[in-house]
Scaffold this motif. Sequence first.
Motif, PDB file in Angstrom:
ATOM      1  N   GLY A 113      22.492  28.528  40.176  1.00 26.18           N
ATOM      2  CA  GLY A 113      23.844  28.352  39.668  1.00 26.18           C
ATOM      3  C   GLY A 113      24.646  27.389  40.529  1.00 26.18           C
ATOM      4  N   CYS A 114      24.876  26.206  39.993  1.00 26.54           N
ATOM      5  CA  CYS A 114      25.754  25.221  40.636  1.00 26.54           C
ATOM      6  C   CYS A 114      26.930  24.980  39.701  1.00 26.54           C
ATOM      7  N   ASP A 115      27.430  26.055  39.109  1.00 27.58           N
ATOM      8  CA  ASP A 115      28.401  25.946  38.030  1.00 27.58           C
ATOM      9  C   ASP A 115      29.842  26.140  38.485  1.00 27.58           C
ATOM     10  N   GLY A 116      30.126  25.690  39.699  1.00 27.56           N
ATOM     11  CA  GLY A 116      31.495  25.546  40.142  1.00 27.56           C
ATOM     12  C   GLY A 116      32.205  26.803  40.584  1.00 27.56           C
ATOM     13  N   ILE A 117      33.500  26.633  40.840  1.00 29.86           N
ATOM     14  CA  ILE A 117      34.305  27.689  41.438  1.00 29.86           C
ATOM     15  C   ILE A 117      34.402  28.929  40.546  1.00 29.86           C
ATOM     16  N   VAL A 120      29.621  31.501  36.526  1.00 24.14           N
ATOM     17  CA  VAL A 120      29.100  32.637  35.777  1.00 24.14           C
ATOM     18  C   VAL A 120      27.913  33.248  36.518  1.00 24.14           C
ATOM     19  N   VAL A 121      27.107  32.395  37.144  1.00 23.26           N
ATOM     20  CA  VAL A 121      25.931  32.880  37.867  1.00 23.26           C
ATOM     21  C   VAL A 121      26.350  33.681  39.099  1.00 23.26           C
ATOM     22  N   ALA A 122      27.389  33.227  39.807  1.00 18.96           N
ATOM     23  CA  ALA A 122      27.883  33.989  40.966  1.00 18.96           C
ATOM     24  C   ALA A 122      28.375  35.360  40.531  1.00 18.96           C
ATOM     25  N   ARG A 123      29.025  35.404  39.377  1.00 20.39           N
ATOM     26  CA  ARG A 123      29.498  36.690  38.848  1.00 20.39           C
ATOM     27  C   ARG A 123      28.313  37.585  38.506  1.00 20.39           C
ATOM     28  N   TRP A 124      27.252  37.005  37.937  1.00 24.91           N
ATOM     29  CA  TRP A 124      26.050  37.779  37.598  1.00 24.91           C
ATOM     30  C   TRP A 124      25.408  38.348  38.863  1.00 24.91           C
ATOM     31  N   LEU A 125      25.444  37.576  39.952  1.00 24.19           N
ATOM     32  CA  LEU A 125      24.881  38.038  41.223  1.00 24.19           C
ATOM     33  C   LEU A 125      25.762  39.090  41.893  1.00 24.19           C
ATOM     34  N   GLY A 126      27.005  39.196  41.468  1.00 27.42           N
ATOM     35  CA  GLY A 126      27.911  40.185  42.050  1.00 27.42           C
ATOM     36  C   GLY A 126      28.665  39.693  43.273  1.00 27.42           C
ATOM     37  N   CYS A 250      19.786  32.123  42.320  1.00 29.95           N
ATOM     38  CA  CYS A 250      20.639  31.905  43.480  1.00 29.95           C
ATOM     39  C   CYS A 250      21.790  30.983  43.088  1.00 29.95           C
ATOM     40  N   VAL A 251      22.696  30.744  44.028  1.00 30.23           N
ATOM     41  CA  VAL A 251      23.826  29.850  43.783  1.00 30.23           C
ATOM     42  C   VAL A 251      23.927  28.831  44.910  1.00 30.23           C
ATOM     43  N   ALA A 252      24.613  27.724  44.607  1.00 31.77           N
ATOM     44  CA  ALA A 252      24.822  26.662  45.588  1.00 31.77           C
ATOM     45  C   ALA A 252      26.136  25.963  45.268  1.00 31.77           C
ATOM     46  N   GLY A 253      26.620  25.163  46.207  1.00 41.12           N
ATOM     47  CA  GLY A 253      27.852  24.409  45.987  1.00 41.12           C
ATOM     48  C   GLY A 253      29.056  25.324  45.865  1.00 41.12           C
TER      49      GLY A 253
END
Length: 356
Positions: A113-117, A120-126, A250-253
Amino acid sequence: MAWTNAFRALDALGVGDTVRSKHAQIQGVRVMSSSTGEVAREMDLRVQGKLGPHEARCVQRNVLLETLEAELPTGTIRYSSKIVWVDDDGDGDGTKILHLADGSILRAKVLIGCDGINSVVARWLGLAKLSDSGRTATRGHARYPDGHGLEHKMMQFSGQGFRAGMVPCNDTDVYWFLTWSPSPTGKEDDDRSPAAMKQFVLTKLRSINAPAKVLEAVERSEMNDVLVAPLRYRPPLSLLSASISKANVCVAGDALHPTTPDLAQGACVALEDAVVLARCLGDAIVGDGTETVEAALRRYAGIRRWRSAQVIAASYVVGLVQQSDRAVVSFVRDRMLSGLLAKGLLMMPDYDCGTL
């Protein structure tokens, strides 16, 4: 801004010199007094760091993205593909179902997930929800077709409840910004149209006797170049125990480390993420087969956890001090802390993410 750490990452990706060729190196920074408009401190940005000479350039976002895109096979990137939610497909192999805003669906064996501030992916990861810094930023771009004639130095203004700066990108383009804390009533800056924001910025800069060349850069900015956004960040301590990766996700950025812009490190640290992530995945995919992709993502998360928290915390503290309108803080900042704060710009970039 792209600092030393960003160019180390771009060099690792093989595009550092291409980006350098289109952007002038910033020679130094001038910290201006909020009370007199005169230079309070000046510092060379080309000094030697722990890992080599420092480097800073005001890189235009579109140029950076086009340069990176040119390195990829045609068709690699799919545009206008905003994720709205993520599902497991239920077949047990970890495949993720990505639902896009246009109604289409993508299936992914690995999801980064590199989908910004507002990830959605960060939210899925909690990951922890974002915090509001209580500050807002506006920024713009001025173009001088015949050349601006400015020195390649950054100018920075602090105090009286706002922080501003201007920096040349090359011989024809100039970037400027202003951050401030909205009034409790919100009336001061209710109208956030580009035209109103330009006047708001000019009023703030005139209040501290900013040089005419700074005012001119704001005045000649095109209306569609003036952007406004609240400044938010992820609580840094939350990242120390967060699930930055989970199985094959995972997430980045900015999805990982949204931060205030006070050290101009958001994009720089995202480029670090890219190199570290690519190296970890590469080791797993083309290595000796002893490490899985899931393990590689966990290793990446471990490497980036502390670095992300450090940058978020440092940016927040620097912004808090630089923008304070309290008389005592302003006095100490202008006379004692301005040099220290300027040197702080070089602390976070003195970092090497390594090679691929």
